[in-house]
Design a protein around this motif. Structure first.
Motif, PDB file in Angstrom:
ATOM      1  N   LYS A   1       9.273  -6.519   4.557  1.00  0.00           N
ATOM      2  CA  LYS A   1       8.263  -7.296   3.845  1.00  0.00           C
ATOM      3  C   LYS A   1       8.833  -7.736   2.499  1.00  0.00           C
ATOM      4  N   THR A   2       8.456  -8.924   2.075  1.00  0.00           N
ATOM      5  CA  THR A   2       8.892  -9.423   0.764  1.00  0.00           C
ATOM      6  C   THR A   2       7.805  -9.285  -0.282  1.00  0.00           C
ATOM      7  N   HIS A   3       6.549  -9.103   0.196  1.00  0.00           N
ATOM      8  CA  HIS A   3       5.416  -8.966  -0.719  1.00  0.00           C
ATOM      9  C   HIS A   3       4.527  -7.813  -0.254  1.00  0.00           C
TER      10      HIS A   3
ATOM     11  N   ASN B   1      14.068  -6.660  -4.365  1.00  0.00           N
ATOM     12  CA  ASN B   1      15.045  -6.415  -3.300  1.00  0.00           C
ATOM     13  C   ASN B   1      15.535  -4.980  -3.297  1.00  0.00           C
ATOM     14  N   SER B   2      15.711  -4.397  -4.470  1.00  0.00           N
ATOM     15  CA  SER B   2      16.227  -3.027  -4.562  1.00  0.00           C
ATOM     16  C   SER B   2      15.249  -1.994  -4.003  1.00  0.00           C
ATOM     17  N   GLU B   3      13.983  -2.381  -3.775  1.00  0.00           N
ATOM     18  CA  GLU B   3      12.966  -1.448  -3.291  1.00  0.00           C
ATOM     19  C   GLU B   3      12.441  -1.794  -1.895  1.00  0.00           C
ATOM     20  N   ARG B   4      12.933  -2.879  -1.312  1.00  0.00           N
ATOM     21  CA  ARG B   4      12.368  -3.363  -0.045  1.00  0.00           C
ATOM     22  C   ARG B   4      12.692  -2.484   1.146  1.00  0.00           C
ATOM     23  N   MET B   5      13.877  -1.937   1.225  1.00  0.00           N
ATOM     24  CA  MET B   5      14.297  -1.224   2.429  1.00  0.00           C
ATOM     25  C   MET B   5      13.803   0.218   2.409  1.00  0.00           C
ATOM     26  N   GLN B   6      12.487   0.332   2.568  1.00  0.00           N
ATOM     27  CA  GLN B   6      11.816   1.618   2.641  1.00  0.00           C
ATOM     28  C   GLN B   6      10.841   1.572   3.811  1.00  0.00           C
ATOM     29  N   TYR B   7      10.507   2.725   4.335  1.00  0.00           N
ATOM     30  CA  TYR B   7       9.637   2.788   5.504  1.00  0.00           C
ATOM     31  C   TYR B   7       8.363   1.972   5.314  1.00  0.00           C
ATOM     32  N   GLN B   8       7.731   2.108   4.158  1.00  0.00           N
ATOM     33  CA  GLN B   8       6.437   1.443   3.945  1.00  0.00           C
ATOM     34  C   GLN B   8       6.538  -0.084   3.920  1.00  0.00           C
ATOM     35  N   HIS B   9       7.746  -0.634   3.854  1.00  0.00           N
ATOM     36  CA  HIS B   9       7.921  -2.086   3.805  1.00  0.00           C
ATOM     37  C   HIS B   9       8.478  -2.674   5.106  1.00  0.00           C
ATOM     38  N   ILE B  10       8.483  -1.875   6.164  1.00  0.00           N
ATOM     39  CA  ILE B  10       8.963  -2.364   7.467  1.00  0.00           C
ATOM     40  C   ILE B  10       7.910  -3.302   8.064  1.00  0.00           C
TER      41      ILE B  10
END
Length: 96
Positions: free
Chosen positions: A20-22, A31-40
């Motif tokens: 997710k981007t938003h 971008n530094s926080e996007r690759m987390q489970y909650q943003h899949i």
């Protein structure tokens, strides 16, 4: 190694997810926080979201497998040393 992405790829037959981007409030996710489970986000029809516990278990399995490989590699090198080979000979044989 990016264990999260490697673990995610084991579910649903490969590339089923994106990031997710938003957030739900419409705020841009850095971008530094996007690759987390909650943003899949699911991007492949028919794919299902694994639970966070399932993903974490797969990550641990991948780490354990990597540790086992390193342990076996060290054990094998030691056995070769015990047979009388020196480090140069071992490196020539196995490239490690």
């Amino acid at each position: 190694m990016d264990y999260l992405q490697k673990a995610l790829a084991t579910f649903n037959g490969g590339m089923w997810y994106g990031w997710k981007t938003h957030d739900s409030d419409g705020n841009k996710i850095p971008n530094s926080e996007r690759m987390q489970y909650q943003h899949i986000k699911i991007i492949k029809d028919g794919a299902t979201m694994p639970t966070e516990a399932e993903v974490n278990a797969k990550i641990q399995e991948l780490k354990d497998d990597e540790t086992a490989v390193e342990t076996k590699k060290a054990s094998g090198k030691q056995k070769l040393k015990d047979l009388g080979l020196d480090d140069d000979e071992i490196q020539a044989l196995i490239g490690v």
